[in-house]
Design a protein around this motif. Structure first.
Motif, PDB file in Angstrom:
ATOM      1  N   VAL B 162      54.185  44.498  36.367  1.00  0.00           N
ATOM      2  CA  VAL B 162      52.901  45.212  36.408  1.00  0.00           C
ATOM      3  C   VAL B 162      51.764  44.188  36.460  1.00  0.00           C
ATOM      4  CG1 VAL B 162      51.285  46.606  35.046  1.00  0.00           C
ATOM      5  CG2 VAL B 162      53.718  47.262  35.185  1.00  0.00           C
ATOM      6  N   CYS B 165      51.717  42.376  39.815  1.00  0.00           N
ATOM      7  CA  CYS B 165      51.203  43.187  40.928  1.00  0.00           C
ATOM      8  C   CYS B 165      49.686  43.331  40.849  1.00  0.00           C
ATOM      9  CB  CYS B 165      51.835  44.575  40.929  1.00  0.00           C
ATOM     10  SG  CYS B 165      53.546  44.563  41.483  1.00  0.00           S
ATOM     11  N   ALA B 166      49.199  43.532  39.661  1.00  0.00           N
ATOM     12  CA  ALA B 166      47.756  43.667  39.498  1.00  0.00           C
ATOM     13  C   ALA B 166      47.081  42.378  39.955  1.00  0.00           C
ATOM     14  CB  ALA B 166      47.429  43.948  38.039  1.00  0.00           C
ATOM     15  N   PHE B 168      48.346  40.128  41.986  1.00  0.00           N
ATOM     16  CA  PHE B 168      48.521  40.004  43.436  1.00  0.00           C
ATOM     17  C   PHE B 168      47.530  40.898  44.183  1.00  0.00           C
ATOM     18  CE2 PHE B 168      50.514  41.610  47.349  1.00  0.00           C
ATOM     19  CZ  PHE B 168      50.732  40.423  48.017  1.00  0.00           C
ATOM     20  N   GLY B 169      47.348  42.098  43.668  1.00  0.00           N
ATOM     21  CA  GLY B 169      46.442  43.038  44.324  1.00  0.00           C
ATOM     22  C   GLY B 169      45.026  42.488  44.379  1.00  0.00           C
ATOM     23  N   LEU B 170      44.566  42.002  43.261  1.00  0.00           N
ATOM     24  CA  LEU B 170      43.207  41.463  43.234  1.00  0.00           C
ATOM     25  C   LEU B 170      43.113  40.230  44.122  1.00  0.00           C
ATOM     26  CD1 LEU B 170      40.340  41.281  42.230  1.00  0.00           C
ATOM     27  CD2 LEU B 170      41.156  40.074  40.193  1.00  0.00           C
ATOM     28  N   HIS B 192      39.816  42.901  34.873  1.00  0.00           N
ATOM     29  CA  HIS B 192      41.261  43.000  35.046  1.00  0.00           C
ATOM     30  C   HIS B 192      41.984  42.581  33.769  1.00  0.00           C
ATOM     31  CE1 HIS B 192      41.443  43.829  39.361  1.00  0.00           C
ATOM     32  NE2 HIS B 192      42.764  43.877  39.231  1.00  0.00           N
TER      33      HIS B 192
END
Lengths: 203, 203, 203, 203
Positions: B162, B165-166, B168-170, B192
């Motif tokens: 989790v 991914c967060a 990576f997303g940012l 974040h």
DNA sequence: TATGAATGAGTATTCATTCAT
DNA sequence: CATGAATGAATACTCATTCAT
């Protein structure tokens, strides 16, 4: 041919070209798209493309943009009368589900996304909420939640983007890594939601 | 030329080819890479490429893989003797910083990442922690944190993903959206971390 | 290495090159033969070929010539103490049989035969009997047959060439047309012999 | 340009390409034929070839097939009202003569004949007489001769093929061995006919 | 003797694009 | 509006050959 019929025919041809381009990108990747192939698949000669699109790049741009739009439209809408946290959960879930339902499509369009399209889909900037309906919906859920005392008061703009990025991150990885089992996927989604919601929960 | 000098020259040429390929991918995208262009940029004849790389695909693979490695190496290491939550904060921060320092590079390599490389960088699957040092480091921080009573006990594998991914997303969005101001960026990173850490905090 | 060993090695290498070239021609056709492939198949570097053969054409010439020789050698010898007409029958038969046993080989070498090799295999000219053992053997059979009163007196040189050409014609067509059944083949051979022998028979 | 002129021009170009290909094959062999050379010899750009022929192989096929057809057409027809044995003699003679008139052409096309064309020219098989007009004509002569009591009754199909192969054998060798004098050639042809006809003669 | 490095010349083929019709 | 013809520019790749070592 009458003016009207003529024009109708013209518009029809324009969209047949666009759809064919999309189909090729989806099925065989963007490098497989050639003006001649598009033309041949709609049973016309190549130069006709140039009557409707400035050049190959123009066609590609239009095709991807339109394709992206279609995909986003395919995200199931959130049912009404949900609690704010349920709204977030459901929208997160729906987004992931729709990614899984058209994985090939996503892969092609998300990966092939070109810089010209980034403005269109920009999220982080100040106007993100205007451009991205998803972001706007997250913001609205957050505001309701705060009003209802479910979530802690916070900078909603920032927090929505945190939520969006986490979602995007998982979404992107799920597209790239296709060998994840359904159980693993569900567990990942669940855990994402649990952490994210607890991170803003009022309790 | 002596044997040794010969060999040194050979290795040098090999890496000049690789670097040139990387440069082209970075500057003009993967579609701009052609065997001839690489050769011409190092002032050699085209066939020399084939002495060092099986074919164009081989060269591309090597270039991307190496490029990816370089980028990951550029992530500043975490200083020792930090508390687990500080570890997570710092590593998140460093990752984002390094993304900002080589934004163009990231853009090219992350976007152009090809399917052959996905295994290399897979994260979500069970073996993700073996393949991704970043993931492994997150896991270790989480475990320490739980042991120390800072974080709630949880499925560490899932939670680390989790977090990843967060991040990576940012990270990905920051690369794509280059017009974000430094302040906005810092605020996004802060938020974040706040949400994510509160999401697992024991208190 | 001693002079002698050196020389032996040299000759060995020379023939390994030749055999490899032949193998390639047989298996994949003359267009598949490349200097590099030959070299690689004997685990040497390409330039070594040029130490033994002037250039690619030279190598090809030698390979085909030698291959042709081998094939002709594979024709089963005629048993002794046969009557002249039996000799002709048997030699005709053996020739066809050997064509059938190495059809691929024949096809490659016969079809690929190059003009430089024609002198080597010339048959029709005055010196044909010196160059072609087959022709010489036919001549000898004819002479015995005439002496024995089996065949009509005639120009033996010419008649032998008639016999040879008929044989060659059938042989060539049998190679080209591989879908002939064994029965058809036998019948064709029989009928050839019957016509040819009756054409010169004394009775 | 009018539609009609356009089309005429198109057809003309198509045959100019074909003829050029044939010329190259004749003059320098099939390996010398390259798309670029064909194009350059007709003063066009290379890709124009692909407008008229699918690819190089297609062009080669067409060129050889057409070349073969031309050669066969050049065989002088047999005059009417001849006795069957004269028919055989004359047709044999004409065939050899035409071989001599276009020796270079024969050499190229007969030698270069590729496997795809073999079906076209197959002779030995059951349907040979349908595919080869020459074979059909031999058969007809034989039948007339048998009916007229000139030739012994026999399997006409087989016998015609014997005759054809002998003819082909001599023909092929005459092409290959170009240093045969006219007298020798005539003598060879004569002797062939004598032997072959005596071989089936009724007397 | 043997070779690694290097290359010039060549290969077939594809493509986006233009233009006269 | 639509197209057949044509092309310049590229593409990846192969090969025979040379030469310094």
């Amino acid at each position: 041919m009458s003016r009207v019929r003529q024009q109708r025919h013209s518009e029809e041809l324009r969209s047949r070209i666009l759809e064919t381009a999309q189909k090729i990108i989806l099925e065989d990747g963007i490098n497989a798209l050639s003006v001649r192939r598009v033309a041949s698949e709609i049973d016309y000669a190549a130069p006709v493309i140039y009557q409707y699109y400035r050049n190959k790049n123009h066609l590609i741009s239009c095709a991807i943009q339109e394709g992206y739009r279609k995909i986003l439209e395919s995200v199931e809408p959130i049912p009404p009368n949900l609690s704010p946290d349920e709204e977030l959960r459901i929208s997160f879930k729906h987004f992931m589900d729709s990614a899984m339902q058209v994985p090939k499509a996503y892969k092609a369009f998300v990966l092939q996304i070109s810089s010209e399209l980034l403005a269109e889909t920009s999220v982080l900037g100040k106007d993100g909420s205007k451009k991205s309906p998803t972001l706007a919906s997250i913001i609205s859920s957050l505001e309701s939640g705060i009003d209802a005392g479910l979530f802690l008061p916070c900078n909603v703009q920032l927090t929505a983007r945190v939520y969006w990025c986490a979602m995007f991150g998982l979404f992107f990885r799920l597209i790239l890594e296709t060998d994840i089992s359904a159980e693993e996927r569900e567990a990942l989604i669940q855990r994402h939601l649990d952490v994210l919601l607890r991170g803003i929960s009022a309790h």
